[in-house]
Design an enzyme around this catalytic site. Structure first.
Site, mmCIF file in Angstrom:
data_model
loop_
_atom_site.group_PDB
_atom_site.id
_atom_site.type_symbol
_atom_site.label_atom_id
_atom_site.label_comp_id
_atom_site.label_asym_id
_atom_site.label_seq_id
_atom_site.Cartn_x
_atom_site.Cartn_y
_atom_site.Cartn_z
ATOM 1 N N ASN A 151 0.805 -1.221 0.000
ATOM 2 C CA ASN A 151 0.000 0.000 0.000
ATOM 3 C C ASN A 151 0.836 1.269 0.000
ATOM 4 O O ASN A 151 0.362 2.317 -0.413
ATOM 5 C CB ASN A 151 -0.969 -0.004 1.191
ATOM 6 C CG ASN A 151 -0.305 -0.389 2.479
ATOM 7 O OD1 ASN A 151 0.265 -1.472 2.615
ATOM 8 N ND2 ASN A 151 -0.346 0.501 3.448
ATOM 9 N N CYS A 324 4.118 10.006 11.403
ATOM 10 C CA CYS A 324 3.793 11.070 12.357
ATOM 11 C C CYS A 324 2.292 11.247 12.440
ATOM 12 O O CYS A 324 1.750 11.617 13.472
ATOM 13 C CB CYS A 324 4.431 12.387 11.930
ATOM 14 S SG CYS A 324 6.186 12.229 11.653
HETATM 15 C C1 LIG Z 1 -6.441 -0.317 3.331
HETATM 16 C C2 LIG Z 1 -5.705 -1.585 3.553
HETATM 17 C C3 LIG Z 1 -6.103 -2.498 4.542
HETATM 18 C C4 LIG Z 1 -7.223 -2.203 5.506
HETATM 19 O O1 LIG Z 1 -8.481 -2.231 4.883
HETATM 20 P P1 LIG Z 1 -9.723 -1.560 5.633
HETATM 21 O O2 LIG Z 1 -10.896 -1.928 4.785
HETATM 22 O O3 LIG Z 1 -9.460 -0.090 5.632
HETATM 23 O O4 LIG Z 1 -9.798 -2.147 6.988
HETATM 24 C C5 LIG Z 1 -5.402 -3.674 4.663
HETATM 25 N N1 LIG Z 1 -4.376 -3.954 3.855
HETATM 26 C C6 LIG Z 1 -3.964 -3.113 2.888
HETATM 27 C C7 LIG Z 1 -2.830 -3.491 2.008
HETATM 28 C C8 LIG Z 1 -4.610 -1.895 2.708
HETATM 29 O O5 LIG Z 1 -4.198 -1.064 1.763
#
Ligand SMILES: *Cc1c(COP(=O)(O)O)cnc(C)c1O
Length: 396
Positions: A151, A324
């Site tokens: 991410n 942060c």
């Molecule tokens: C956003 C994200 C999550 C969490 O998903 P939510 O639906 O916000 O709980 C988990 N893993 C990755 C790689 C993400 O980008």
């Protein structure tokens, strides 16, 4: 100019998904577990949404468990697989150092409960290999969890190869595919995936809804106990409007994926080339094996936090890997995992593009980030030390 360049954090909900959700709320308010006609209409809509989502992943409808999002799916997969492993006397789990916190923090909890966790190191280009996974497997390994796409730095892991290694060894394979679903090809059968987490709000669906794909025949203890919803695998009345919205958004994303990818990659690469021209700047993660919309950089001599605030003033919504924002001074574990030192990791910026990003916006992003970095450096004591040679540059 107003630019939303934080699609990895969340996306704007698709109008078609919103319409479908509103219609569901107005017209199909029954409880899918009720035996009367209002309930049965809801159950039919739920089954339809499940089948549509399953088709996109190449799984069966019965292999999907709806959850409150990606975090819950990750928690369920890991906790469930760990319990199952413990029952077989297997208490070793393999994962990577740059997973999402939903995975890492769950693993930390399991470690406290007596599991042994191997976190694979990540190469400088933000990739792990199937060979690394193979080498880490032990007779007591009960689970491998490797994210599909990161991410923060957008790198795409060799999921099919890792899946093949795990299948051959008879070890369960989970992938956090939250950044991949809707954006990359996903085929749980072809990729030998046993469990996969997804979240609707990362592909223009609503927030607070997601799913866990759980391969047929696998039985995991539920994280949430209660009623018999989701075939006893996840209790609680289904969030039908959100689930319907998720199905609509996923079909839309799939229908436009090829064209979006073809349009986004040149925009992404133009932005990468533009920002690479900034002195002492470095792209984070592989230039090719990365999500079509992800651009992540480290700039020496600045604070990512200050950069974000100034960019926001200039109409740009972006994100920084430095944590942060979460009230901690620790730099991003992802940037540390790819070998960035603390000082450099603090000067990070993530721009994540989306379907409506334009070339004009890319030009504005290049200009504005370049100017803002130069300004922050002009007032940075660290930059002065780098310039006069009392501190060595880390990014050449
Ligand atoms: C956003 C994200 C999550 C969490 O998903 P939510 O639906 O916000 O709980 C988990 N893993 C990755 C790689 C993400 O980008």
């Amino acid at each position: 100019m107003q630019i939303y360049a934080d699609h990895a954090a969340t996306t704007k909900t698709s109008p078609a998904a919103i319409d479908a959700m509103v219609t569901t709320m107005r017209e199909t308010y029954g409880n899918p577990s009720s035996l009367h006609s209002a309930g049965q209409r809801a159950a039919e809509l739920l089954a339809d949404a499940r089948a549509r989502i399953a088709r996109q992943l190449n799984c069966e409808a019965s292999e999907l468990i709806f959850t409150s999002g990606g975090s819950e799916a990750d928690n369920q997969a890991l906790m469930g697989a760990a319990r199952r492993g413990a029952a077989q006397g297997k208490k070793h789990i393999v994962s990577t150092a740059f997973e999402h916190h939903a995975v890492l923090h769950t693993l930390r909890r399991l470690e406290k409960e007596g599991f042994e966790i191997t976190l694979l190191p990540v190469y400088e280009n933000g990739l792990v290999t199937a060979e690394q996974v193979r080498a880490a497997l032990r007779p007591d390994t009960c689970l491998v969890s490797v994210m599909y796409a990161n991410n923060e730095i957008g790198t795409i892991q060799p999921i099919a190869e890792i899946g093949a290694v795990c299948r051959e060894a008879g070890v369960l394979f989970h992938t956090d595919a939250v950044q991949a679903v809707g954006h990359l090809e996903v085929d749980v059968k072809a990729q030998n995936i046993d469990m996969l987490s997804l979240s609707a709000h990362k592909f223009h669906g609503p927030k607070g809804v997601g799913a866990l794909y759980l391969r047929k025949g696998l039985r995991l203890d539920p994280l949430i106990e209660g009623g018999a919803q989701e075939r006893g695998r996840r209790a609680g009345t289904e969030n039908l409007p959100a689930i319907v919205g998720m199905a609509v958004a996923l079909e839309e994303a799939a229908a436009h994926r090829a064209e979006n990818t073809a349009r986004l990659i040149p925009l992404r690469d133009k932005l990468i080339a533009g920002l690479s021209a900034i002195p002492h700047a470095a792209l984070n993660g592989d230039a090719v094996q990365r999500l079509p919309g992800n651009v992540s950089f480290c700039f020496e001599g600045i604070e990512g936090e200050s950069l974000l605030l100034l960019l926001d003033d200039r109409g740009i919504c972006a994100s920084s890997g430095s944590a942060c924002t979460s009230g901690s001074l620790d730099p991003s574990h992802v940037l540390l995992a790819i070998g960035r030192v603390h000082d450099v990791a603090h000067g990070s910026l993530r721009l994540s593009l989306g379907e409506d990003t334009t070339e004009e916006q890319i030009d504005y992003l290049i200009r504005t980030v370049t100017d803002t970095v130069a300004y922050l450096r002009s007032i940075s004591p660290v930059w002065r030390e780098l310039q006069n040679g009392t501190r060595p540059y880390i990014i050449q």
